[in-house]
Design an enzyme around this catalytic site. Sequence first.
Site, PDB file in Angstrom:
ATOM      1  CE  LYS A 173      -4.000  -2.228   2.213  1.00 38.10           C
ATOM      2  NZ  LYS A 173      -5.005  -2.141   3.313  1.00 38.10           N
TER       3      LYS A 173
ATOM      4  CG  ASN B 136      -3.751  -2.135   6.859  1.00 37.16           C
ATOM      5  OD1 ASN B 136      -3.636  -1.865   5.658  1.00 37.16           O
ATOM      6  ND2 ASN B 136      -4.793  -2.794   7.332  1.00 37.16           N
TER       7      ASN B 136
ATOM      8  CD  GLU C 284      -9.059  -9.112  -3.586  1.00 36.48           C
ATOM      9  OE1 GLU C 284      -7.922  -9.516  -3.243  1.00 36.48           O
ATOM     10  OE2 GLU C 284      -9.924  -8.751  -2.770  1.00 36.48           O
TER      11      GLU C 284
HETATM   12  P1  ATP Z   1      -7.147  -5.938   3.260  1.00 36.94           P
HETATM   13  O1  ATP Z   1      -8.491  -6.201   2.634  1.00 36.94           O
HETATM   14  O2  ATP Z   1      -6.547  -4.597   2.890  1.00 36.94           O
HETATM   15  O3  ATP Z   1      -6.194  -7.085   3.083  1.00 36.94           O
HETATM   16  P2  ATP Z   1      -8.205  -6.742   5.793  1.00 36.94           P
HETATM   17  O4  ATP Z   1      -8.847  -7.851   5.030  1.00 36.94           O
HETATM   18  O5  ATP Z   1      -7.338  -7.087   6.962  1.00 36.94           O
HETATM   19  O6  ATP Z   1      -7.337  -5.842   4.831  1.00 36.94           O
HETATM   20  P3  ATP Z   1     -10.725  -5.361   5.642  1.00 36.94           P
HETATM   21  O7  ATP Z   1     -11.738  -5.498   6.715  1.00 36.94           O
HETATM   22  O8  ATP Z   1     -10.926  -6.079   4.351  1.00 36.94           O
HETATM   23  O9  ATP Z   1      -9.285  -5.717   6.276  1.00 36.94           O
HETATM   24  O10 ATP Z   1     -10.555  -3.808   5.351  1.00 36.94           O
HETATM   25  C1  ATP Z   1      -9.940  -3.355   4.165  1.00 36.94           C
HETATM   26  C2  ATP Z   1      -9.020  -2.212   4.506  1.00 36.94           C
HETATM   27  O11 ATP Z   1      -9.796  -1.116   4.956  1.00 36.94           O
HETATM   28  C3  ATP Z   1      -8.035  -2.465   5.658  1.00 36.94           C
HETATM   29  O12 ATP Z   1      -6.867  -3.146   5.286  1.00 36.94           O
HETATM   30  C4  ATP Z   1      -7.724  -1.063   6.095  1.00 36.94           C
HETATM   31  O13 ATP Z   1      -6.790  -0.440   5.194  1.00 36.94           O
HETATM   32  C5  ATP Z   1      -9.080  -0.396   5.946  1.00 36.94           C
HETATM   33  N1  ATP Z   1      -9.850  -0.466   7.204  1.00 36.94           N
HETATM   34  C6  ATP Z   1     -10.432  -1.549   7.742  1.00 36.94           C
HETATM   35  N2  ATP Z   1     -11.056  -1.263   8.892  1.00 36.94           N
HETATM   36  C7  ATP Z   1     -10.853   0.071   9.088  1.00 36.94           C
HETATM   37  C8  ATP Z   1     -11.240   1.006  10.102  1.00 36.94           C
HETATM   38  N3  ATP Z   1     -11.974   0.617  11.150  1.00 36.94           N
HETATM   39  N4  ATP Z   1     -10.823   2.285   9.955  1.00 36.94           N
HETATM   40  C9  ATP Z   1     -10.104   2.688   8.892  1.00 36.94           C
HETATM   41  N5  ATP Z   1      -9.706   1.859   7.896  1.00 36.94           N
HETATM   42  C10 ATP Z   1     -10.069   0.581   7.995  1.00 36.94           C
END
Ligand code: ATP
Length: 140
Positions: free
Chosen positions: A11, A114, A128
């Site tokens: 990212k 993250n 994806e």
């Molecule tokens: P990713 O899909 O990026 O691999 P993930 O599966 O761990 O991450 P998801 O729940 O799919 O998490 O959320 C997608 C992305 O949205 C997260 O990686 C983060 O960048 C963002 N995100 C998730 N939860 C929050 C939150 N509460 N506040 C801000 N950003 C968030």
Amino acid sequence: MAVERTLSIIKPDATRRNLTGKINACLEDAGLRIVAQKRILLTRERAEGFYAVHKERPFFDDLCDFMSSGPVVVQVLEGGDAIARNRQVMGATNPEEADEGTIRKRFAENIEANSVHGSDSPENAAFEIAYFFDDGEIVG
Ligand code: ATP
Ligand code: MG
């Protein structure tokens, strides 16, 4: 152990801090093979399309702004149980909850910035990967 492919994204927070190589080393050390990779700038629209499953979530707008704020490295990872294995090496979404040694524990700035994305199911991985790569660009 089935050989799978999964979509990974390094990212903008991580590319900005020049962490592409360190993150790739984590992935390779975990037994994942980078079989396709490119550095691109996502438009806002392309970020929205990628995260369409999250469009009702309160963080959707901020997330799309962030993901289009700088270069990302999109990559296809291949290996045994690659989807779960990558999620393991990534660590929890919130770096404060991530296990020691995971990419997010080591490098993530906060729950949004993250550092990495990883597909979370075979269906999402297929969608994806196709979102960013043609078959001919993936060399296993
Ligand atoms: P990713 O899909 O990026 O691999 P993930 O599966 O761990 O991450 P998801 O729940 O799919 O998490 O959320 C997608 C992305 O949205 C997260 O990686 C983060 O960048 C963002 N995100 C998730 N939860 C929050 C939150 N509460 N506040 C801000 N950003 C968030
Ligand atoms: Mg996710």
